[in-house]
Write a protein that holds these residues in place. Structure first.
Motif: not given
Length: 202
Positions: A129-141
């Protein structure tokens, strides 16, 4: 520019309220916000608590959820969704926020985690979940989550933040400290904390 240090724990209900509004409030007052994720567990343990006081004291817990719903509505936030279990394990999220504190995305990440937890009841301890959240913020989850899980420097950074919070006398979250050492506790003390930080220096 005046500074206000914002100390928050991801399992903290009232930290949610502060996290969602502190940047806008401080920006309007010309105050710079310094974000400090930390862990309440060691601080609670030092007081003899094994869980949130809102679980230990049933009446206090009932009041808190009612009060949280009222205050969230007053701040224009979505209806509160109580996560299960409560409190959630925010260790991984706090480590990620520790990484983000060195960049520009920590506030956005923090708000996203709080929104997911208290507006939808999401499990914030889940790495995927946290990986996907970071990806949604344009970060390398994947890379950030891996670092949060394995990098000793990240773990040490969060530990030091928690130790600093204890040394400053913090006993709950959210807390706000100023550069001259004043401590304010609770979302309902944010305005007072901003006023102290912005007051004219003599």
């Amino acid at each position: 520019m005046p500074r206000l240090h914002f100390w928050y724990e991801f399992a903290s209900t009232y930290s949610y309220l502060s996290a969602m509004r502190i940047e806008g409030c401080c920006r309007a007052r010309g105050i710079d916000v310094i974000w400090h994720p930390f862990l309440l567990g060691p601080i609670f343990h030092a007081q003899g608590w094994e869980t949130s006081p809102f679980n230990i004291y049933e009446a206090k817990g009932r009041y808190m959820w009612c009060d949280l719903e009222r205050r969230a509505a007053a701040h224009g936030l979505p209806p509160v969704h109580r996560p299960d279990p409560f409190p959630q394990n925010g260790l991984l999220a706090a480590r990620i926020a520790t990484i983000g504190a060195e960049a520009t995305w920590a506030p956005a990440f923090t708000r996203a985690v709080y929104s997911a937890q208290f507006a939808t009841g999401a499990c914030i301890s889940d790495a995927e979940f946290l990986t996907c959240l970071l990806d949604s913020l344009d970060q390398d989850g994947p890379e950030i989550v891996h670092s949060a899980q394995t990098d000793p420097a990240v773990k040490d950074g969060l530990r030091k933040s928690t130790e600093t919070a204890q040394s400053l006398g913090l006993f709950g979250a959210p807390s706000f400290t100023t550069d001259d050492g004043e401590l304010f506790w609770g979302d309902d003390r944010l305005e007072e904390a901003m006023g102290w930080a912005a007051r004219p220096k003599t």
